[in-house]
Design a protein around this motif. Sequence first.
Motif, PDB file in Angstrom:
ATOM      1  N   THR A 227       0.854  -1.641  -0.085  1.00 44.59           N
ATOM      2  CA  THR A 227       0.338  -0.069  -0.076  1.00 44.59           C
ATOM      3  C   THR A 227       0.825   1.214  -0.698  1.00 44.59           C
ATOM      4  O   THR A 227       1.809   1.347   1.092  1.00 44.59           O
ATOM      5  N   PRO A 228       0.709   2.528  -1.141  1.00 44.08           N
ATOM      6  CA  PRO A 228       1.724   3.187  -0.982  1.00 44.08           C
ATOM      7  C   PRO A 228       1.353   4.151   0.036  1.00 44.08           C
ATOM      8  O   PRO A 228       0.166   4.246   0.542  1.00 44.08           O
ATOM      9  N   ARG A 264      -6.024   3.724  -1.497  1.00 46.34           N
ATOM     10  CA  ARG A 264      -5.099   3.231  -2.484  1.00 46.34           C
ATOM     11  C   ARG A 264      -4.178   2.648  -2.408  1.00 46.34           C
ATOM     12  O   ARG A 264      -3.728   2.293  -3.659  1.00 46.34           O
ATOM     13  N   ALA A 268      -2.865   0.766  -6.272  1.00 47.28           N
ATOM     14  CA  ALA A 268      -1.832   0.411  -6.541  1.00 47.28           C
ATOM     15  C   ALA A 268      -2.034  -1.023  -7.027  1.00 47.28           C
ATOM     16  O   ALA A 268      -1.534  -1.587  -7.764  1.00 47.28           O
ATOM     17  N   PRO A 334      -4.383   8.191  -9.023  1.00 48.15           N
ATOM     18  CA  PRO A 334      -3.243   7.686  -7.686  1.00 48.15           C
ATOM     19  C   PRO A 334      -2.908   8.631  -6.931  1.00 48.15           C
ATOM     20  O   PRO A 334      -2.265   9.342  -5.914  1.00 48.15           O
TER      21      PRO A 334
END
Length: 651
Positions: A227-228, A264, A268, A334
């Motif tokens: 997970t960014p 997120r 991603a 994003p």
Amino acid sequence: MRGRGDDATSQLLDALVHVSRTLGSDPRLVLHGGGNTSVKTTTADLTGAPQELLWIKGSGHDLAGIGPEGFAPLRLARLRALLPPTEITDLELANELRCASVDAGAPDPSVETLVHALVPHTCVLHSHADAILALTHSPDGRALVERLYGDRVVVVPYAQPGQALAAACQEAWQEQAHDGTEGIVVLDHGIFAFGDDPAQALERHTALLALADAHLAAAPALPEVPTPPAPAVDPVAVARLRSELCAVAGRPMVLTRSADEHVRRFLATPELVDATRHGLLTPDHVLWTKRLPLVGDDLAGYAAAYREYVDEHAARSGITVTPLDPAPRVVLDPALGMITAGRTAAEARATQAIYRHTMDTIAAATRLGGYRELSAEHVFDLEYWSLQQAKLHRSRPAGPLAGTVAVVTGAASGIGRAAAAALLDAGTSVVGWDLSPDVATTFDGPAWLGLQVDVTDPDAVRGALAAGVDAFGGLDILVVAAGIFPGAAHLDELEPSAWRRTMAVNVDSVAYLYGAAHPLLALAPRGGRVVVIASKNVPAPGPGAAAYSSSKAALTQLSRVAALEWAGDGIRVNMLHPDAVFDTGLWTPELLAARAEHYGMSVEEYKRRNMLHAEVTSADVGRLVVAMADDTFRCTTGAQVPIDGGNERVI
């Protein structure tokens, strides 16, 4: 309600209300007015003759909070006479359903009424359960449903709600149903479960969904994707997107941004993001989410593709339609997260909730082998269905400022609170700031965000502006109402600290706020608007109020400069000079009594000691704030308008 009749009917309706609320309380089953429930009863009419009634959820009612009054009682025999082979148009069906009611005050019945009438069981419960939609969206959804449930359910291909769905269910029922049938699964739509009473129908609904949940739980997990971290987002970037989206929509819109871990992680995962191009879960969601989200930031390309979709399918259908606006309702980026749009804050939040469930269901179907594309034809037919268009028209937001966003400082009390209330009534989504923690609960509802903010703290101001943009997408209207009156003190008694504190709150904080808010106001879809609550003390100061009078004069001059500098950006800046507004926290009953006694007047006389003998209330000021924010003052900037009942010193 007429027709509720005997105790048995009342008990059955109460049981239906209970199970309806049980369904409505679970967002995995229904969202924002979705789903419908019914019971069939035999009740004596006014002549004493028995009549069979279908009590069906009223269109648009929310199952989570529905009561008996939310159900429409309809003549069952008349409904069954409308089933095939009877042929009926959509408009004729809407009229017939209305005419079948035995209560003129009942709500309009659900468009899926005929399916409920078709089923012979006493109670029918219908939901758009995520798990069912995940099954039917898998690559071979029908075969999977048939393997999982065997002959416990009748399986029906998707058909448009109304007459088409009733006909499809009737045909499948005649081919597949038997004495042990527990439900109907309509592909890409949802599930109908039924029983001899509401409790049994709920038990079957729960059991059927448990099978779907178990199957999904056993499916292979998706590859783990890190997970960014949450992106650092400039509020101006969101406001710019809103400005461009509103231009495409042709109206002001409210946007809500989400970038939590759930969002997120989805964004991603390229496989999941790519699957969003296959459309929504069910055509029923199209008025909320449109057929597709915008992935990325190409609004012009999205709008062009939407127009092509409308032209193509209108030609296929051989109908003339008035195209809806081509702006997306869901944006997946994003760099920004998920942004959802609506004509109101409530719509934007509803769309967000629906698309969160869409993301979960896309992931679930992908784990079953892939997310199958939903037919664009089905989506178009429902999106431009006359009954859906009528529903969209009925839900059109009211108020001259619908779709706009405001920040009101000092919003927990007094004039600031009245300004916020008036803006909310005019259709604005309002971010209220105040030093008091009570601001969080000053108003309730999706159009209100109350933030505790010290306006003299630049970091707090920047954070509050960003929070407002996350909640509503931008800033159209700024109302400067926060201020302090340090108490009466002649110049030879004036404390430097009181002077500085008054200037810090009443002037310095606004100078910083103007600088921080300007980029957002410059992106307001129909031009930014600033309304400044100044004071009668600007044109007519009084003794003992040097700090207050000077600060309000400085605020006025600052705002006049803003009007000069910002006119080229389409931002208008206007000022109000209230006086003797006594229904604020500043004026206690004791202070009012003392001042009235000082002038040899009664309190009521003192309140009206102006040329018009009018009592000026905070609500009066609030109404003038709205006038300055709507088109009434469209061609005015830099104005200073008294609201004081008339004051000889000012005039």
